[in-house]
Design a protein around this motif. Structure first.
Motif, PDB file in Angstrom:
ATOM      1  N   SER A 160      44.620 109.618  18.649  1.00 30.63           N
ATOM      2  CA  SER A 160      46.036 109.886  18.539  1.00 30.63           C
ATOM      3  C   SER A 160      46.568 109.332  17.226  1.00 30.63           C
ATOM      4  O   SER A 160      46.002 108.391  16.657  1.00 30.63           O
ATOM      5  N   SER A 161      47.666 109.935  16.781  1.00 29.63           N
ATOM      6  CA  SER A 161      48.334 109.484  15.562  1.00 29.63           C
ATOM      7  C   SER A 161      49.627 108.743  15.868  1.00 29.63           C
ATOM      8  O   SER A 161      50.427 108.498  14.971  1.00 29.63           O
ATOM      9  N   LYS A 162      49.828 108.372  17.129  1.00 28.72           N
ATOM     10  CA  LYS A 162      51.028 107.620  17.508  1.00 28.72           C
ATOM     11  C   LYS A 162      50.932 106.181  16.994  1.00 28.72           C
ATOM     12  O   LYS A 162      49.900 105.522  17.155  1.00 28.72           O
ATOM     13  N   SER A 163      52.006 105.679  16.404  1.00 31.56           N
ATOM     14  CA  SER A 163      52.011 104.307  15.881  1.00 31.56           C
ATOM     15  C   SER A 163      52.076 103.275  16.998  1.00 31.56           C
ATOM     16  O   SER A 163      51.381 102.256  16.971  1.00 31.56           O
ATOM     17  N   ASN A 164      52.905 103.518  17.988  1.00 31.49           N
ATOM     18  CA  ASN A 164      53.053 102.596  19.107  1.00 31.49           C
ATOM     19  C   ASN A 164      51.783 102.596  19.954  1.00 31.49           C
ATOM     20  O   ASN A 164      51.298 103.663  20.354  1.00 31.49           O
ATOM     21  N   ILE A 165      51.235 101.433  20.239  1.00 29.43           N
ATOM     22  CA  ILE A 165      49.940 101.357  20.908  1.00 29.43           C
ATOM     23  C   ILE A 165      49.979 101.931  22.324  1.00 29.43           C
ATOM     24  O   ILE A 165      49.000 102.531  22.789  1.00 29.43           O
ATOM     25  N   PHE A 166      51.097 101.777  23.013  1.00 27.68           N
ATOM     26  CA  PHE A 166      51.181 102.291  24.383  1.00 27.68           C
ATOM     27  C   PHE A 166      51.295 103.814  24.381  1.00 27.68           C
ATOM     28  O   PHE A 166      50.647 104.500  25.191  1.00 27.68           O
ATOM     29  N   LEU A 167      52.104 104.340  23.451  1.00 32.02           N
ATOM     30  CA  LEU A 167      52.210 105.794  23.324  1.00 32.02           C
ATOM     31  C   LEU A 167      50.895 106.392  22.849  1.00 32.02           C
ATOM     32  O   LEU A 167      50.527 107.514  23.237  1.00 32.02           O
ATOM     33  N   ARG A 168      50.171 105.637  22.008  1.00 27.33           N
ATOM     34  CA  ARG A 168      48.879 106.121  21.516  1.00 27.33           C
ATOM     35  C   ARG A 168      47.883 106.271  22.656  1.00 27.33           C
ATOM     36  O   ARG A 168      47.189 107.284  22.787  1.00 27.33           O
ATOM     37  N   LEU A 169      47.808 105.247  23.502  1.00 28.33           N
ATOM     38  CA  LEU A 169      46.899 105.312  24.648  1.00 28.33           C
ATOM     39  C   LEU A 169      47.289 106.452  25.573  1.00 28.33           C
ATOM     40  O   LEU A 169      46.421 107.216  26.038  1.00 28.33           O
ATOM     41  N   LEU A 170      48.574 106.594  25.838  1.00 31.34           N
ATOM     42  CA  LEU A 170      49.038 107.676  26.702  1.00 31.34           C
ATOM     43  C   LEU A 170      48.676 109.038  26.109  1.00 31.34           C
ATOM     44  O   LEU A 170      48.212 109.940  26.835  1.00 31.34           O
ATOM     45  N   ASP A 171      48.847 109.185  24.801  1.00 31.14           N
ATOM     46  CA  ASP A 171      48.515 110.436  24.129  1.00 31.14           C
ATOM     47  C   ASP A 171      47.023 110.726  24.227  1.00 31.14           C
ATOM     48  O   ASP A 171      46.605 111.880  24.422  1.00 31.14           O
ATOM     49  N   MET A 172      46.195 109.685  24.077  1.00 31.72           N
ATOM     50  CA  MET A 172      44.752 109.864  24.204  1.00 31.72           C
ATOM     51  C   MET A 172      44.379 110.407  25.589  1.00 31.72           C
ATOM     52  O   MET A 172      43.607 111.366  25.722  1.00 31.72           O
ATOM     53  N   LEU A 173      44.945 109.790  26.608  1.00 32.93           N
ATOM     54  CA  LEU A 173      44.618 110.183  27.979  1.00 32.93           C
ATOM     55  C   LEU A 173      45.134 111.595  28.290  1.00 32.93           C
ATOM     56  O   LEU A 173      44.424 112.406  28.895  1.00 32.93           O
ATOM     57  N   LEU A 174      46.349 111.879  27.853  1.00 30.97           N
ATOM     58  CA  LEU A 174      46.918 113.205  28.100  1.00 30.97           C
ATOM     59  C   LEU A 174      46.125 114.294  27.372  1.00 30.97           C
ATOM     60  O   LEU A 174      45.923 115.391  27.906  1.00 30.97           O
ATOM     61  N   THR A 175      45.683 113.978  26.156  1.00 31.46           N
ATOM     62  CA  THR A 175      44.914 114.953  25.391  1.00 31.46           C
ATOM     63  C   THR A 175      43.606 115.289  26.087  1.00 31.46           C
ATOM     64  O   THR A 175      43.225 116.466  26.205  1.00 31.46           O
ATOM     65  N   VAL A 176      42.901 114.265  26.562  1.00 30.42           N
ATOM     66  CA  VAL A 176      41.650 114.504  27.283  1.00 30.42           C
ATOM     67  C   VAL A 176      41.915 115.348  28.529  1.00 30.42           C
ATOM     68  O   VAL A 176      41.188 116.310  28.814  1.00 30.42           O
ATOM     69  N   PHE A 177      42.974 115.009  29.258  1.00 33.53           N
ATOM     70  CA  PHE A 177      43.283 115.751  30.488  1.00 33.53           C
ATOM     71  C   PHE A 177      43.618 117.211  30.189  1.00 33.53           C
ATOM     72  O   PHE A 177      43.132 118.123  30.859  1.00 33.53           O
ATOM     73  N   LYS A 178      44.432 117.436  29.156  1.00 34.26           N
ATOM     74  CA  LYS A 178      44.848 118.797  28.820  1.00 34.26           C
ATOM     75  C   LYS A 178      43.672 119.661  28.349  1.00 34.26           C
ATOM     76  O   LYS A 178      43.652 120.873  28.562  1.00 34.26           O
ATOM     77  N   GLN A 179      42.685 119.018  27.699  1.00 34.16           N
ATOM     78  CA  GLN A 179      41.554 119.769  27.144  1.00 34.16           C
ATOM     79  C   GLN A 179      40.342 119.783  28.076  1.00 34.16           C
ATOM     80  O   GLN A 179      39.249 120.203  27.682  1.00 34.16           O
ATOM     81  N   ARG A 180      40.536 119.359  29.318  1.00 32.85           N
ATOM     82  CA  ARG A 180      39.404 119.156  30.236  1.00 32.85           C
ATOM     83  C   ARG A 180      38.614 120.424  30.533  1.00 32.85           C
ATOM     84  O   ARG A 180      37.411 120.367  30.794  1.00 32.85           O
TER      85      ARG A 180
END
Length: 335
Positions: free
Chosen positions: A39-59
């Motif tokens: 993820s390219s999110k600066s905030n670490i919590f938003l970055r982790l959330l983006d990582m997880l959502l991306t994996v789920f969306k591309q499953r």
């Protein structure tokens, strides 16, 4: 088409040093793979959330999930992503970067098992990490960090005036203040010496190092983060590359210095002894040892034959890390 979901800290556009996700991802695209990043999110919590959502969306379309895995905060990101991959029955590949990962295996065995036991394959850029992983019973394949050797012009160095170059993100684990101590000691011994430090802020160490340099009265050049082209151009004005790190794996900046004809002096920690053969293609000294670095610098200054031999051998080694060679190993993994 093979679809790669690449998980890591994709933050180069925000001033951070370009990491593997930035360079390797583009190589995969050039090979014809579809690559989705997070993820390219600066905030670490938003970055982790983006990582997880991306994996789920591309499953439904993901062929493999690549996870850049370090030994600090990112370690926990890797745990979370790998657990989601297991839940979704996705093949995931931890790409092991952190020079302190062997300590993670020892100090956090259960957490390490959550990531590395169930992976499709664990990929290490160095024999150092592979050795420690196999000692703990994990399978591991070495795929070195790569460079595009055509970007790196080899320049012969002469050391009259000592011109030191340091290139890393400013982080405590890379011990940047040691570079200041090295310069101060050289000056005290009467050498005409200078130091340039290149890299972005990471954990407050840039300001700490600047403040430390100010207390010594030394005139140290701090450039901040530079693009690859900018620091390669800058490197032509320097004749010794120092790597003062306390922990490391297989730093690309060191490989780049070797390709450019800069003699490398590095702390002998982590995977550096697997990358540099002492007295053959670089010089290794004990970590945190100012006099060790100073002695190595003196040796290069006084022995032009050693300087020439080391830099030529280092260039040959750097050429073995060209992407044209490394890509073949990746292709054998991503079948």
């Amino acid at each position: 088409m093979t679809h790669l979901v690449y998980i890591g800290n994709k933050l180069a556009h925000k001033g951070n040093t370009a990491s593997t996700i930035d360079t390797l991802g583009l190589h995969f695209e050039d090979l014809g793979y579809k690559v989705t990043y997070a993820s390219s999110k600066s905030n670490i919590f938003l970055r982790l959330l983006d990582m997880l959502l991306t994996v789920f969306k591309q499953r439904k379309t993901a062929s493999y999930v690549l996870i850049d895995t370090y030994s600090t905060l990112n370690f926990y990101f890797a745990i979370a992503v790998s657990l989601l991959c297991r839940l979704l029955k996705l093949k995931y590949i931890p790409v092991l970067h952190g020079g302190n990962l062997p300590n993670r295996l020892t100090n956090n065995p259960k957490l390490s098992q959550l990531i590395f036991k169930y992976s499709y394959i664990n990929v290490s850029p160095s024999e150092y990490i592979k050795h420690h992983f196999e000692t703990k019973g994990y399978t591991c394949k070495v795929i070195p960090n790569s460079i595009d050797i055509s970007q790196y012009e080899f320049n012969t160095r002469v050391i009259d005036e000592i011109k030191l170059l340091w290139v890393r993100s400013f982080s405590k684990i890379y011990n940047p203040t040691l570079a200041i101590d090295i310069l101060e000691t050289l000056k005290a011994k009467g050498y005409n010496a200078s130091l340039c430090m290149v890299g972005p802020e990471k954990d407050g160490s840039l300001e700490t190092t600047k403040a430390y340099a100010k207390t010594t009265g030394l005139d140290v050049t701090f450039t901040g983060g530079l693009t690859k082209c900018e620091w390669i151009l800058l490197s032509k004005d320097y004749n010794i590359f120092i790597n003062t790190t306390d922990f490391d794996n297989m730093p690309v900046s060191v490989i780049e210095a070797m390709a450019l004809g800069l003699p490398v002096i590095s702390s002998d920690v982590g995977g550096l002894s697997f990358l540099i053969h002492h007295q053959k293609d670089g010089l290794l000294v004990k970590s945190r040892q100012v006099e060790g670095f100073v002695s190595a610098i003196q040796q290069l200054k006084e022995d032009s034959l050693l300087l020439s031999s080391i830099t030529k051998q280092a260039r040959v080694k750097a050429e073995s890390y060209d992407w044209s060679t490394v890509q073949k190993i990746w292709l054998s993994v991503l079948k």
